[in-house]
Write a protein that holds these residues in place. Structure first.
Motif, mmCIF file in Angstrom:
data_model
loop_
_atom_site.group_PDB
_atom_site.id
_atom_site.type_symbol
_atom_site.label_atom_id
_atom_site.label_comp_id
_atom_site.label_asym_id
_atom_site.label_seq_id
_atom_site.Cartn_x
_atom_site.Cartn_y
_atom_site.Cartn_z
ATOM 1 N N GLU A 170 0.833 -1.208 0.000
ATOM 2 C CA GLU A 170 0.000 0.000 0.000
ATOM 3 C C GLU A 170 0.862 1.251 0.000
ATOM 4 O OE1 GLU A 170 -3.292 -0.159 -0.574
ATOM 5 O OE2 GLU A 170 -2.695 -2.247 -0.841
ATOM 6 N N LEU A 171 1.996 1.203 0.652
ATOM 7 C CA LEU A 171 2.937 2.327 0.605
ATOM 8 C C LEU A 171 3.472 2.515 -0.808
ATOM 9 C CD1 LEU A 171 4.632 4.470 2.063
ATOM 10 C CD2 LEU A 171 6.290 2.664 2.629
ATOM 11 N N ILE A 172 3.805 1.423 -1.473
ATOM 12 C CA ILE A 172 4.294 1.488 -2.853
ATOM 13 C C ILE A 172 3.224 2.095 -3.763
ATOM 14 C CG2 ILE A 172 4.940 0.071 -4.852
ATOM 15 C CD1 ILE A 172 7.195 0.349 -2.846
ATOM 16 N N LYS A 173 1.994 1.649 -3.602
ATOM 17 C CA LYS A 173 0.896 2.205 -4.410
ATOM 18 C C LYS A 173 0.708 3.692 -4.129
ATOM 19 C CE LYS A 173 -1.767 -2.109 -4.642
ATOM 20 N NZ LYS A 173 -3.016 -2.781 -4.193
ATOM 21 N N GLY A 174 0.848 4.074 -2.859
ATOM 22 C CA GLY A 174 0.704 5.486 -2.513
ATOM 23 C C GLY A 174 1.749 6.349 -3.182
ATOM 24 N N ILE A 175 2.994 5.861 -3.195
ATOM 25 C CA ILE A 175 4.049 6.603 -3.886
ATOM 26 C C ILE A 175 3.716 6.740 -5.366
ATOM 27 C CG2 ILE A 175 6.488 6.572 -4.549
ATOM 28 C CD1 ILE A 175 6.969 4.871 -1.988
ATOM 29 N N ALA A 176 3.317 5.629 -5.975
ATOM 30 C CA ALA A 176 2.999 5.649 -7.406
ATOM 31 C C ALA A 176 1.879 6.639 -7.710
ATOM 32 C CB ALA A 176 2.615 4.240 -7.862
ATOM 33 N N LYS A 177 0.841 6.624 -6.879
ATOM 34 C CA LYS A 177 -0.336 7.469 -7.119
ATOM 35 C C LYS A 177 -0.040 8.946 -6.919
ATOM 36 C CE LYS A 177 -4.918 7.657 -7.717
ATOM 37 N NZ LYS A 177 -5.617 7.079 -8.881
ATOM 38 N N GLU A 178 0.684 9.251 -5.859
ATOM 39 C CA GLU A 178 0.867 10.646 -5.476
ATOM 40 C C GLU A 178 2.098 11.305 -6.083
ATOM 41 O OE1 GLU A 178 -1.205 9.944 -1.076
ATOM 42 O OE2 GLU A 178 0.910 10.509 -1.214
ATOM 43 N N GLU A 179 3.108 10.527 -6.404
ATOM 44 C CA GLU A 179 4.377 11.112 -6.848
ATOM 45 C C GLU A 179 4.649 10.933 -8.331
ATOM 46 O OE1 GLU A 179 5.885 12.953 -4.732
ATOM 47 O OE2 GLU A 179 4.786 12.289 -2.950
ATOM 48 N N GLY A 180 3.726 10.298 -9.046
ATOM 49 C CA GLY A 180 3.920 10.108 -10.480
ATOM 50 C C GLY A 180 4.091 11.411 -11.232
ATOM 51 N N LYS A 181 3.388 12.435 -10.776
ATOM 52 C CA LYS A 181 3.486 13.733 -11.465
ATOM 53 C C LYS A 181 4.868 14.358 -11.322
ATOM 54 C CE LYS A 181 1.178 16.085 -7.589
ATOM 55 N NZ LYS A 181 0.575 14.878 -6.981
ATOM 56 N N TYR A 182 5.651 13.814 -10.404
ATOM 57 C CA TYR A 182 7.032 14.268 -10.242
ATOM 58 C C TYR A 182 8.020 13.283 -10.897
ATOM 59 C CZ TYR A 182 4.775 17.187 -6.735
ATOM 60 O OH TYR A 182 3.939 18.073 -6.093
ATOM 61 N N ASN A 183 7.493 12.397 -11.722
ATOM 62 C CA ASN A 183 8.304 11.414 -12.444
ATOM 63 C C ASN A 183 8.961 10.400 -11.495
ATOM 64 O OD1 ASN A 183 9.185 10.335 -14.923
ATOM 65 N ND2 ASN A 183 11.194 11.302 -14.695
ATOM 66 N N VAL A 184 8.282 10.122 -10.397
ATOM 67 C CA VAL A 184 8.734 9.085 -9.465
ATOM 68 C C VAL A 184 7.843 7.860 -9.642
ATOM 69 C CG1 VAL A 184 9.028 8.415 -7.051
ATOM 70 C CG2 VAL A 184 9.642 10.735 -7.795
ATOM 71 N N ARG A 185 8.450 6.724 -9.915
ATOM 72 C CA ARG A 185 7.711 5.473 -10.072
ATOM 73 C C ARG A 185 8.007 4.547 -8.905
ATOM 74 N NH1 ARG A 185 9.345 2.272 -13.605
ATOM 75 N NH2 ARG A 185 11.413 3.146 -13.996
ATOM 76 N N ALA A 186 7.096 3.609 -8.649
ATOM 77 C CA ALA A 186 7.296 2.637 -7.571
ATOM 78 C C ALA A 186 6.623 1.327 -7.948
ATOM 79 C CB ALA A 186 6.729 3.168 -6.256
ATOM 80 N N ASN A 187 7.374 0.255 -7.899
ATOM 81 C CA ASN A 187 6.859 -1.075 -8.231
ATOM 82 C C ASN A 187 7.449 -2.110 -7.291
ATOM 83 O OD1 ASN A 187 5.386 -0.674 -10.980
ATOM 84 N ND2 ASN A 187 7.355 0.368 -11.266
ATOM 85 N N SER A 188 6.796 -3.269 -7.246
ATOM 86 C CA SER A 188 7.302 -4.380 -6.454
ATOM 87 C C SER A 188 7.425 -5.632 -7.312
ATOM 88 C CB SER A 188 6.368 -4.678 -5.280
ATOM 89 O OG SER A 188 6.437 -3.674 -4.302
ATOM 90 N N ILE A 189 8.290 -6.519 -6.870
ATOM 91 C CA ILE A 189 8.445 -7.827 -7.502
ATOM 92 C C ILE A 189 8.005 -8.886 -6.502
ATOM 93 C CG2 ILE A 189 10.026 -9.438 -8.603
ATOM 94 C CD1 ILE A 189 11.866 -7.064 -9.194
ATOM 95 N N ALA A 190 7.011 -9.676 -6.877
ATOM 96 C CA ALA A 190 6.500 -10.736 -6.016
ATOM 97 C C ALA A 190 7.291 -12.011 -6.309
ATOM 98 C CB ALA A 190 5.009 -10.955 -6.256
ATOM 99 N N ILE A 191 8.272 -12.283 -5.472
ATOM 100 C CA ILE A 191 9.145 -13.429 -5.755
ATOM 101 C C ILE A 191 8.618 -14.704 -5.091
ATOM 102 C CG2 ILE A 191 11.140 -11.939 -6.045
ATOM 103 C CD1 ILE A 191 12.188 -12.978 -3.345
ATOM 104 N N GLY A 192 8.822 -15.804 -5.799
ATOM 105 C CA GLY A 192 8.495 -17.107 -5.255
ATOM 106 C C GLY A 192 9.702 -17.702 -4.557
ATOM 107 N N VAL A 193 9.846 -19.013 -4.635
ATOM 108 C CA VAL A 193 10.980 -19.682 -4.001
ATOM 109 C C VAL A 193 12.225 -19.455 -4.854
ATOM 110 C CG1 VAL A 193 11.918 -21.872 -3.191
ATOM 111 C CG2 VAL A 193 9.462 -21.422 -2.993
ATOM 112 N N ILE A 194 13.179 -18.754 -4.276
ATOM 113 C CA ILE A 194 14.410 -18.418 -4.976
ATOM 114 C C ILE A 194 15.561 -19.124 -4.264
ATOM 115 C CG2 ILE A 194 15.900 -16.569 -5.803
ATOM 116 C CD1 ILE A 194 13.063 -16.492 -6.958
ATOM 117 N N GLU A 195 16.400 -19.786 -5.026
ATOM 118 C CA GLU A 195 17.472 -20.602 -4.449
ATOM 119 C C GLU A 195 18.629 -19.730 -3.984
ATOM 120 O OE1 GLU A 195 17.004 -24.899 -6.589
ATOM 121 O OE2 GLU A 195 18.041 -23.342 -7.737
ATOM 122 N N THR A 196 18.411 -19.085 -2.847
ATOM 123 C CA THR A 196 19.429 -18.238 -2.259
ATOM 124 C C THR A 196 19.009 -17.893 -0.835
ATOM 125 O OG1 THR A 196 20.780 -16.242 -2.598
ATOM 126 C CG2 THR A 196 18.418 -16.030 -3.011
ATOM 127 N N GLY A 197 19.894 -17.277 -0.086
ATOM 128 C CA GLY A 197 19.563 -16.697 1.202
ATOM 129 C C GLY A 197 18.889 -17.625 2.186
#
Length: 259
Positions: A170-197
């Motif tokens: 929701e924070l990411i969406k808020g940034i995207a919605k409110e700050e887009g006019k300033y050319n600020v983008r915000a996205n997330s990557i929904a990762i599954g099982v990654i062979e690391t860490g």
């Protein structure tokens, strides 16, 4: 792809949690394309140093800085120093991770709940609070947050991972919605099982045993677990001008887990 192609501007990309498996892959990919990178780490100085040495040996530019996500004053100083040194912070990658137990909702204690949410949610808020003015001042920029595929298809025992990620989305969406006019983008990557860490540690400890892995693989159309480089490739894309009209999105890199 490199900076001169115009896919990333001059300045610096800041990777929070760059000493982790996914974070270090993001650092390596960015540096290999000519992007100046600074990575933070919490306690694993040996891994952070090793990663930086490998990147520099390959001709990349990277700095490392010890930072706790609850150290707001330290974060503010780091960001201010980087803006002065590089002229602009154009990209913020959030790949922080926490070693949390796999547990049923019914077994979560109030202390666990409060501690995990505070560390994860407040940590990401501190990042945004500190960096957003600099992205806007530089003419825009991009946030890329490493999230969880369990937001789209709940994974049993994953509540302490997925609950904070839901708030952060929701924070990411808020940034995207409110700050887009300033050319600020915000996205997330929904990762599954990654062979690391953490996956590798839990596999070693027997939590992710053969039976568990077999059941998870049945849910993956690609019938394999992911590699950190595959997450890094998506992160690199989302942070670049190739994704200049993409914002507020949660994009899966999960082998089809959410289908």
């Amino acid at each position: 792809m490199n900076v001169v192609d115009g896919l990333y501007p001059e300045g610096v990309a800041l990777v929070f949690g760059g000493s982790g498996g996914v974070g270090s892959a993001i650092c390596s990919e960015l540096a290999s394309k000519g992007v100046n990178v600074v990575s933070t780490y919490n306690s694993n100085v040996s891994r952070a140093t090793e990663m930086a040495e490998e990147i520099r040996a390959s001709g990349g530019s990277i700095g490392i800085a010890k930072l706790s996500m609850d150290d707001l004053s330290g974060m503010q100083k780091l960001v201010a120093d980087l803006a002065e040194q590089y002229g602009r912070i154009h990209s913020v990658f959030i790949a922080t991770g926490f070693d949390i137990p796999q547990i049923n909702v019914r077994d979560v204690s109030p202390d666990q709940w409060q501690r995990v949410l505070r560390a994860d949610v407040e940590g990401v808020f501190n990042i945004v609070y500190t960096t957003l003015p600099y992205l806007k001042k530089g003419g825009g920029g991009s946030y890329v947050h490493i999230s969880s595929a369990a937001l789209q298809r709940f994974a049993e025992l994953d509540i302490l991972s997925v609950a904070p990620k839901a708030a952060i989305e929701e924070l990411i969406k808020g940034i995207a919605k409110e700050e887009g006019k300033y050319n600020v983008r915000a996205n997330s990557i929904a990762i599954g099982v990654i062979e690391t860490g953490i996956f590798l540690r839990l596999e070693k400890d027997g939590v992710f045993n053969d039976a568990w892995k077999s059941e998870v693989l049945k849910m993956l159309p690609m019938n394999r677990f992911g590699k950190p480089e595959e997450v890094a490739n998506m992160a690199l894309f989302l942070g670049s001008s190739l994704a200049s009209y993409t914002t507020g999105q949660l994009i899966p890199v999960d082998g089809g887990f959410g289908i």
